[in-house]
Scaffold this active site. Structure first.
Site, PDB file in Angstrom:
ATOM      1  N   ASP A  19       0.860  -1.174   0.000  1.00 22.01           N
ATOM      2  CA  ASP A  19       0.000   0.000   0.000  1.00 22.01           C
ATOM      3  C   ASP A  19       0.909   1.240   0.000  1.00 22.01           C
ATOM      4  O   ASP A  19       2.110   1.124   0.278  1.00 22.01           O
ATOM      5  CB  ASP A  19      -0.883  -0.048   1.254  1.00 22.01           C
ATOM      6  CG  ASP A  19      -1.647   1.244   1.452  1.00 22.01           C
ATOM      7  OD1 ASP A  19      -2.312   1.687   0.505  1.00 22.01           O
ATOM      8  OD2 ASP A  19      -1.554   1.832   2.555  1.00 22.01           O
ATOM      9  N   ASP A  21      -0.218   5.217   0.774  1.00 22.00           N
ATOM     10  CA  ASP A  21      -0.475   6.244   1.798  1.00 22.00           C
ATOM     11  C   ASP A  21      -0.605   5.606   3.184  1.00 22.00           C
ATOM     12  O   ASP A  21      -1.384   4.677   3.383  1.00 22.00           O
ATOM     13  CB  ASP A  21      -1.776   6.986   1.478  1.00 22.00           C
ATOM     14  CG  ASP A  21      -1.675   7.798   0.204  1.00 22.00           C
ATOM     15  OD1 ASP A  21      -1.489   9.014   0.292  1.00 22.00           O
ATOM     16  OD2 ASP A  21      -1.758   7.177  -0.882  1.00 22.00           O
ATOM     17  N   ASP A 198      -2.161  -0.164   5.974  1.00 20.84           N
ATOM     18  CA  ASP A 198      -2.441   0.514   7.248  1.00 20.84           C
ATOM     19  C   ASP A 198      -3.921   0.755   7.507  1.00 20.84           C
ATOM     20  O   ASP A 198      -4.282   1.243   8.560  1.00 20.84           O
ATOM     21  CB  ASP A 198      -1.747   1.887   7.269  1.00 20.84           C
ATOM     22  CG  ASP A 198      -2.390   2.846   6.282  1.00 20.84           C
ATOM     23  OD1 ASP A 198      -2.428   2.511   5.080  1.00 20.84           O
ATOM     24  OD2 ASP A 198      -2.891   3.891   6.721  1.00 20.84           O
TER      25      ASP A 198
HETATM   26 MG   LIG Z   1      -3.016   3.298   3.234  1.00 20.18          MG
END
Ligand SMILES: [Mg+2]
Length: 248
Positions: A19, A21, A198
């Site tokens: 991933d 961001d 996240d």
């Molecule tokens: Mg993310």
């Protein structure tokens, strides 16, 4: 973070799905404000080369946005939660939303956005993301609103929740599906998958990797089906860098 949660040292014969961001770069106040630094580009480029090309970015971002930030670096990419995917050979795979539905949702949102300047609508092409990072008090309202609009459109759409964002996307494709599709093709095929993320939308990716006995890594705290944890973006970069050290 407990030591037992730390992932094993990375190996160059694994397949790396990352991933962006909140995982490789810190989250900014507005979607446009993110900065991809030269050190990260160098790390990803080296890992891509050293692993025989088995590195893909799997993001909620539009693919075109990611490519602009990557500059000349060409990688396999999955954008908009897997709705658009560029495979290792550069071929595009795109899942389109039902025509008309997006227009109707945007029309319905226009007066609401005028009333609440803290709400920010991002049209990614295949999805619509309502960001409320600048107006966190509107969280419940934003999720309720987008859920209602997705249901009213009634055409195979669903709500995807994320950090300070409520997003409407076509149903049925997610980051797990994108990772599974990559793993059916070289150079990912037959490798042990790693996925690092996240956010809530990364849970689909963790679940897919867990099913394949891979390494699922959640960045930061919060409930997750991921088997391992890394504390923050800096810890992710250090961990990935260890794969290169091992290969030196
Ligand atoms: Mg993310």
């Amino acid at each position: 973070m407990a030591r037992a949660d730390l992932p094993p040292a990375p190996q160059l014969d694994w397949a790396f799905f990352l991933d962006v961001d909140g995982t490789l770069i810190d989250i900014a106040d507005t979607p446009e404000a993110v900065h991809v630094d030269a050190a990260l580009l160098a790390l990803i480029a080296r890992l891509h080369r050293a692993s025989g090309g088995a590195v893909a970015l799997v993001s909620g971002r539009a693919l075109s946005f990611m490519q602009r930030r990557l500059g000349r670096l060409r990688l396999p990419l999955a954008g908009q939660h897997g709705l658009e995917r560029r495979d290792a050979k550069g071929r595009m795979h795109v899942r389109r939303a039902p025509p008309g539905a997006k227009r109707a949702i945007k029309r319905a949102l226009t007066p609401i956005l005028a009333r609440h300047p803290g709400l920010l609508l991002e049209d990614k092409g295949l999805t619509l993301a309502l960001h409320y990072r600048l107006a966190p008090q509107l969280a419940a309202y934003a999720h309720r609103l987008m859920r209602q609009l997705a249901a009213a459109a009634g055409a195979g759409l669903e709500l995807q929740r994320g950090k300070r964002v409520a997003e409407i996307k076509p149903r049925g494709i997610d980051k797990g599906a994108a990772i599974t599709a990559f793993l059916a093709e070289p150079p990912f095929k037959g490798r042990r998958p790693v996925f690092i993320g996240d956010d809530l939308n990364d849970e689909h990716g963790f679940a897919a990797v867990n099913r394949l006995h891979g390494i699922s890594i959640k960045v930061g705290s919060g409930r997750s089906c991921a088997r391992f944890r890394l504390r923050d973006v800096a810890a992710v970069r250090t961990w990935l860098g260890a794969a290169l050290k091992a290969g030196d």
